[in-house]
Design a protein around this motif. Structure first.
Motif, PDB file in Angstrom:
ATOM      1  N   LEU A   1       0.245  -6.548  -8.599  1.00 37.99           N
ATOM      2  CA  LEU A   1       0.207  -6.691 -10.055  1.00 37.99           C
ATOM      3  C   LEU A   1       1.535  -6.286 -10.697  1.00 37.99           C
ATOM      4  CD1 LEU A   1      -3.313  -5.262 -11.066  1.00 37.99           C
ATOM      5  CD2 LEU A   1      -2.643  -7.657 -10.961  1.00 37.99           C
ATOM      6  N   ASN A   2       2.074  -5.155 -10.234  1.00 37.87           N
ATOM      7  CA  ASN A   2       3.244  -4.582 -10.927  1.00 37.87           C
ATOM      8  C   ASN A   2       4.553  -4.751 -10.178  1.00 37.87           C
ATOM      9  OD1 ASN A   2       1.559  -3.818 -12.925  1.00 37.87           O
ATOM     10  ND2 ASN A   2       1.552  -1.641 -12.443  1.00 37.87           N
ATOM     11  N   GLY A   3       4.497  -5.260  -8.967  1.00 42.19           N
ATOM     12  CA  GLY A   3       5.725  -5.465  -8.207  1.00 42.19           C
ATOM     13  C   GLY A   3       5.941  -4.379  -7.168  1.00 42.19           C
ATOM     14  N   LEU A   4       6.545  -4.783  -6.060  1.00 40.64           N
ATOM     15  CA  LEU A   4       6.818  -3.829  -4.980  1.00 40.64           C
ATOM     16  C   LEU A   4       7.872  -2.803  -5.387  1.00 40.64           C
ATOM     17  CD1 LEU A   4       6.684  -6.450  -2.168  1.00 40.64           C
ATOM     18  CD2 LEU A   4       5.455  -4.280  -2.063  1.00 40.64           C
ATOM     19  N   ASP A   5       8.735  -3.174  -6.327  1.00 41.68           N
ATOM     20  CA  ASP A   5       9.742  -2.207  -6.771  1.00 41.68           C
ATOM     21  C   ASP A   5       9.096  -1.051  -7.515  1.00 41.68           C
ATOM     22  OD1 ASP A   5       9.043  -4.172  -8.543  1.00 41.68           O
ATOM     23  OD2 ASP A   5      11.015  -4.392  -9.448  1.00 41.68           O
ATOM     24  N   LYS A   6       7.972  -1.309  -8.209  1.00 36.99           N
ATOM     25  CA  LYS A   6       7.320  -0.221  -8.969  1.00 36.99           C
ATOM     26  C   LYS A   6       6.258   0.495  -8.134  1.00 36.99           C
ATOM     27  CE  LYS A   6       7.973  -2.053 -13.602  1.00 36.99           C
ATOM     28  NZ  LYS A   6       7.964  -3.520 -13.536  1.00 36.99           N
ATOM     29  N   HIS A   7       5.448  -0.258  -7.405  1.00 34.34           N
ATOM     30  CA  HIS A   7       4.338   0.372  -6.695  1.00 34.34           C
ATOM     31  C   HIS A   7       4.332   0.114  -5.192  1.00 34.34           C
ATOM     32  CE1 HIS A   7       2.422   1.002 -10.723  1.00 34.34           C
ATOM     33  NE2 HIS A   7       2.104   2.124 -10.115  1.00 34.34           N
ATOM     34  N   GLY A   8       5.485  -0.338  -4.675  1.00 35.88           N
ATOM     35  CA  GLY A   8       5.570  -0.620  -3.229  1.00 35.88           C
ATOM     36  C   GLY A   8       5.333   0.624  -2.390  1.00 35.88           C
ATOM     37  N   TYR A   9       5.631   1.804  -2.959  1.00 35.33           N
ATOM     38  CA  TYR A   9       5.436   3.053  -2.201  1.00 35.33           C
ATOM     39  C   TYR A   9       3.975   3.239  -1.795  1.00 35.33           C
ATOM     40  CZ  TYR A   9       3.653   4.872  -6.623  1.00 35.33           C
ATOM     41  OH  TYR A   9       2.907   5.060  -7.744  1.00 35.33           O
ATOM     42  N   MET A  10       3.062   2.609  -2.557  1.00 35.36           N
ATOM     43  CA  MET A  10       1.635   2.807  -2.250  1.00 35.36           C
ATOM     44  C   MET A  10       1.247   2.195  -0.903  1.00 35.36           C
ATOM     45  SD  MET A  10      -0.196   2.309  -5.933  1.00 35.36           S
ATOM     46  CE  MET A  10      -1.847   2.751  -5.400  1.00 35.36           C
ATOM     47  N   ALA A  11       1.985   1.153  -0.499  1.00 30.25           N
ATOM     48  CA  ALA A  11       1.642   0.505   0.776  1.00 30.25           C
ATOM     49  C   ALA A  11       1.785   1.472   1.950  1.00 30.25           C
ATOM     50  CB  ALA A  11       2.503  -0.733   0.979  1.00 30.25           C
ATOM     51  N   ALA A  12       2.579   2.542   1.734  1.00 28.94           N
ATOM     52  CA  ALA A  12       2.730   3.536   2.811  1.00 28.94           C
ATOM     53  C   ALA A  12       1.498   4.436   2.902  1.00 28.94           C
ATOM     54  CB  ALA A  12       3.967   4.387   2.556  1.00 28.94           C
ATOM     55  N   ALA A  13       0.700   4.476   1.823  1.00 31.82           N
ATOM     56  CA  ALA A  13      -0.429   5.407   1.782  1.00 31.82           C
ATOM     57  C   ALA A  13      -1.661   4.808   2.437  1.00 31.82           C
ATOM     58  CB  ALA A  13      -0.720   5.781   0.331  1.00 31.82           C
ATOM     59  N   SER A  14      -1.495   4.348   3.647  1.00 29.73           N
ATOM     60  CA  SER A  14      -2.638   3.798   4.376  1.00 29.73           C
ATOM     61  C   SER A  14      -2.485   4.120   5.845  1.00 29.73           C
ATOM     62  CB  SER A  14      -2.698   2.276   4.190  1.00 29.73           C
ATOM     63  OG  SER A  14      -3.673   1.719   5.041  1.00 29.73           O
ATOM     64  N   SER A  15      -3.587   4.531   6.459  1.00 31.51           N
ATOM     65  CA  SER A  15      -3.547   4.792   7.902  1.00 31.51           C
ATOM     66  C   SER A  15      -3.842   3.495   8.657  1.00 31.51           C
ATOM     67  CB  SER A  15      -4.580   5.861   8.264  1.00 31.51           C
ATOM     68  OG  SER A  15      -5.875   5.361   7.971  1.00 31.51           O
ATOM     69  N   LEU A  16      -4.182   2.433   7.924  1.00 31.44           N
ATOM     70  CA  LEU A  16      -4.572   1.138   8.512  1.00 31.44           C
ATOM     71  C   LEU A  16      -5.741   1.300   9.482  1.00 31.44           C
ATOM     72  CD1 LEU A  16      -1.051  -0.464   9.178  1.00 31.44           C
ATOM     73  CD2 LEU A  16      -2.487  -0.726   7.179  1.00 31.44           C
ATOM     74  N   CYS A  17      -6.595   2.295   9.223  1.00 29.50           N
ATOM     75  CA  CYS A  17      -7.716   2.560  10.143  1.00 29.50           C
ATOM     76  C   CYS A  17      -8.808   1.500  10.016  1.00 29.50           C
ATOM     77  CB  CYS A  17      -8.299   3.950   9.882  1.00 29.50           C
ATOM     78  SG  CYS A  17      -9.078   4.098   8.259  1.00 29.50           S
ATOM     79  N   GLY A  18      -8.845   0.806   8.878  1.00 30.31           N
ATOM     80  CA  GLY A  18      -9.817  -0.282   8.715  1.00 30.31           C
ATOM     81  C   GLY A  18     -11.155   0.152   8.128  1.00 30.31           C
ATOM     82  N   ALA A  19     -11.305   1.450   7.798  1.00 30.47           N
ATOM     83  CA  ALA A  19     -12.585   1.904   7.215  1.00 30.47           C
ATOM     84  C   ALA A  19     -12.868   1.158   5.916  1.00 30.47           C
ATOM     85  CB  ALA A  19     -12.531   3.407   6.953  1.00 30.47           C
ATOM     86  N   CYS A  20     -11.808   0.883   5.145  1.00 25.47           N
ATOM     87  CA  CYS A  20     -11.976   0.200   3.858  1.00 25.47           C
ATOM     88  C   CYS A  20     -12.537  -1.205   4.038  1.00 25.47           C
ATOM     89  CB  CYS A  20     -10.646   0.143   3.116  1.00 25.47           C
ATOM     90  SG  CYS A  20      -9.262  -0.409   4.131  1.00 25.47           S
ATOM     91  N   SER A  21     -11.974  -1.960   4.964  1.00 24.36           N
ATOM     92  CA  SER A  21     -12.448  -3.352   5.114  1.00 24.36           C
ATOM     93  C   SER A  21     -13.829  -3.387   5.752  1.00 24.36           C
ATOM     94  CB  SER A  21     -11.454  -4.197   5.908  1.00 24.36           C
ATOM     95  OG  SER A  21     -11.187  -3.602   7.132  1.00 24.36           O
ATOM     96  N   GLU A  22     -14.170  -2.346   6.527  1.00 23.82           N
ATOM     97  CA  GLU A  22     -15.506  -2.304   7.135  1.00 23.82           C
ATOM     98  C   GLU A  22     -16.608  -2.162   6.094  1.00 23.82           C
ATOM     99  OE1 GLU A  22     -16.551   0.427  10.359  1.00 23.82           O
ATOM    100  OE2 GLU A  22     -14.744  -0.347  11.331  1.00 23.82           O
ATOM    101  N   VAL A  23     -16.309  -1.467   4.989  1.00 22.60           N
ATOM    102  CA  VAL A  23     -17.350  -1.263   3.973  1.00 22.60           C
ATOM    103  C   VAL A  23     -17.196  -2.198   2.770  1.00 22.60           C
ATOM    104  CG1 VAL A  23     -17.786   1.147   4.541  1.00 22.60           C
ATOM    105  CG2 VAL A  23     -16.042   0.605   2.850  1.00 22.60           C
ATOM    106  N   CYS A  24     -16.085  -2.902   2.708  1.00 23.14           N
ATOM    107  CA  CYS A  24     -15.859  -3.771   1.553  1.00 23.14           C
ATOM    108  C   CYS A  24     -16.946  -4.851   1.498  1.00 23.14           C
ATOM    109  CB  CYS A  24     -14.475  -4.415   1.650  1.00 23.14           C
ATOM    110  SG  CYS A  24     -14.170  -5.592   0.325  1.00 23.14           S
ATOM    111  N   PRO A  25     -17.709  -4.916   0.400  1.00 22.94           N
ATOM    112  CA  PRO A  25     -18.821  -5.875   0.359  1.00 22.94           C
ATOM    113  C   PRO A  25     -18.369  -7.328   0.459  1.00 22.94           C
ATOM    114  CG  PRO A  25     -18.468  -4.884  -1.795  1.00 22.94           C
ATOM    115  CD  PRO A  25     -17.623  -4.126  -0.832  1.00 22.94           C
ATOM    116  N   VAL A  26     -17.131  -7.602   0.030  1.00 27.75           N
ATOM    117  CA  VAL A  26     -16.652  -8.988   0.073  1.00 27.75           C
ATOM    118  C   VAL A  26     -15.669  -9.223   1.216  1.00 27.75           C
ATOM    119  CG1 VAL A  26     -17.055  -9.805  -2.284  1.00 27.75           C
ATOM    120  CG2 VAL A  26     -15.167  -8.289  -1.846  1.00 27.75           C
TER     121      VAL A  26
END
Ligand code: SF4
Length: 469
Positions: free
Chosen positions: A346-371
């Motif tokens: 939404l806001n661009g990688l220059d503003k919020h790209g740092y958030m992509a580092a805040a993931s362990s990529l463990c997959g718990a999120c996609s396992e529970v995501c209803p969609v």
């Protein structure tokens, strides 16, 4: 906010032991709630696939569905507005308020209005927005952003609520939740009664019938949509389903994934203003359809899956990172995995790209995501785009530091030249064993087992094998 600021936020959050304990407890309740509702895994998977297909179909033909929604809403007497940016959406709300000489506005919880900073905008234009969801009301008094998309005041203790009420409402200090609730009710009733305009979010807009549906547990959204003379509903363009028959499953998956309830306490469907001669309901209903970067996301088939999101918050509740650092550390409207996925888009990688580092990529999120959004895949893609100058997300390539560029150029040179590769390998075989506990490698070796470099390379080993050694 850059990486350094985010790192500082994370360190601060991690040192807050009380908050971590509180989050562990509350998030555990959310997770148990969801688990106790979805007990039959085959049935749950079938429902997830079904709602994923519904949302995929809608998102796939979004322009057509939105046109239908506009047509049906208009036929119902709802005034539809299109806003390309947050600023435009806020200006539309202000214009509607001015058209009825309104100054006071009651709001029910809506993340999209947080996204566009509607309250700040209205206050700057002499309007008085009042949050009426208890959690939002508390954080508005504390002048804070939401901590979690479905539980905005999750981090606030009852003692802090008592202090906020005493400081802002002049009530006698207490930390008794029943008394505090009664105080809030008394205060807000008067605001509902006298407000010029009511604003709600939208959980699903039904294109087939031009209906706005909103789920809630406190009844305040219903008050915002029915007591003031004007009701304004604001939604991102993705919060739409095609048919009314899609709605029951969509609601079941949203509410069940969010709080573990079978259905929310209140469920509102607005299909237009009050009809002539009808004594109740708003005289005007407006629907503001907000783009704010969503069309860009829609252009890319992989990133487009982000638009299937129901904003249930289940991914946040199951995220090991959020559980430790909480919502404010991200410094973004949407925290946790949903934020990690959507904010840079939404806001661009220059503003919020740092958030992509805040993931362990463990997959718990996609396992529970209803969609069934493949959140880790999208986050991986954003990480690549963060350092790649050929990406499609705005601000791509901005997160590559000079050191990274130098390191990867060196790596590419070494790996594409046989002689250099062999020389470097031999060097590391000798010096790598004393990998320094200082400099840029320190952070790595501080928290991980130091890698051991092999004394012989694979080619050497293969040659030796060929020679029968
Ligand atoms: S990404 Fe999935 S789990 Fe997370 S808020 Fe959206 S729908 Fe819910």
């Amino acid at each position: 906010m850059g990486n350094d600021h985010f790192t500082a936020n994370v360190k601060k959050a991690l040192s807050n032991k009380a908050q971590r304990g509180h989050l562990e407890f509350v998030m555990g309740n959310f997770r148990r709630g969801r688990a106790s509702l979805f007990t039959d895994s085959d049935k749950t998977e079938a429902m997830r696939e079904c709602i994923r297909d519904i949302k995929q179909r809608v998102v796939g033909r979004l322009p057509d569905v939105l046109e239908r929604l506009e047509k049906e809403c208009t036929a119902n007497g709802v005034q539809v507005h299109w806003a390309e940016t947050g600023e435009e959406a806020s200006a539309i709300v202000l214009k509607i308020m001015q058209s009825v000489n309104g100054r006071t506005l009651v709001k029910s919880k809506s993340m999209v209005t947080e996204e566009i900073h509607l309250n700040d905008y209205l206050e700057k234009h002499d309007c008085v927005p009042m949050e009426t969801d208890l959690g939002e009301f508390i954080i508005q008094l504390r002048k804070e952003p939401p901590f979690h998309i479905i539980a905005p005041a999750l981090h606030v203790t009852k003692e802090q609520v008592g202090e906020a009420f005493t400081d802002n409402l002049g009530t006698e200090y207490t930390s008794d939740p029943d008394i505090l609730q009664a105080e809030a009710r008394k205060y807000l009733r008067e605001r509902f009664r006298t407000a010029d305009v009511g604003v709600t979010g939208v959980n699903f807009a039904v294109a087939e019938t031009g209906t706005i549906s909103v789920v809630e547990n406190e009844g305040n959204a219903r008050m915002c949509a029915s007591v003031p003379k004007v009701h304004i509903a604001i939604t991102g363009i993705e919060k739409v389903v095609e048919r009314m028959v899609d709605l029951p499953l969509a609601l079941r998956m949203l509410v069940g994934s969010a709080t573990g309830q079978r259905i929310s306490t209140y469920f509102n469907m607005v299909s237009g203003p009050r009809s002539e001669g009808h004594p109740e309901g708003p005289e005007q209903v407006h629907l503001v359809l907000l783009d704010n970067g969503r069309s860009n996301i829609h252009k890319d088939p992989e990133l487009r899956q982000s638009l299937q999101c129901l904003r249930c918050g289940a991914c946040i509740n199951h995220c090991p990172i959020f559980k430790r650092i909480g919502g404010h550390a991200y410094d973004a409207t949407y925290p946790g995995p949903i934020g990690t996925m959507i904010m840079p888009q939404l806001n661009g990688l220059d503003k919020h790209g740092y958030m992509a580092a805040a993931s362990s990529l463990c997959g718990a999120c996609s396992e529970v995501c209803p969609v069934m959004i493949p959140i880790p895949d999208i986050v991986r893609r954003l990480r690549v785009e963060g350092v790649d100058k050929a990406g499609v997300v705005q601000g791509h390539g901005t997160n590559r530091t000079f050191n990274e560029t130098a390191a990867w150029s060196f790596w590419a040179k070494v790996m594409t030249s046989g002689g250099l590769r062999s020389m470097t390998r031999k060097t590391f075989a000798h010096t790598g064993q004393v990998m320094p506990a200082w400099g840029p490698l320190k952070a790595w070796t501080d928290s991980r087992v130091r890698p051991e470099f092999a004394s012989k390379g694979m080619l050497d080993l293969l040659k030796e094998e060929d020679n029968g050694k």
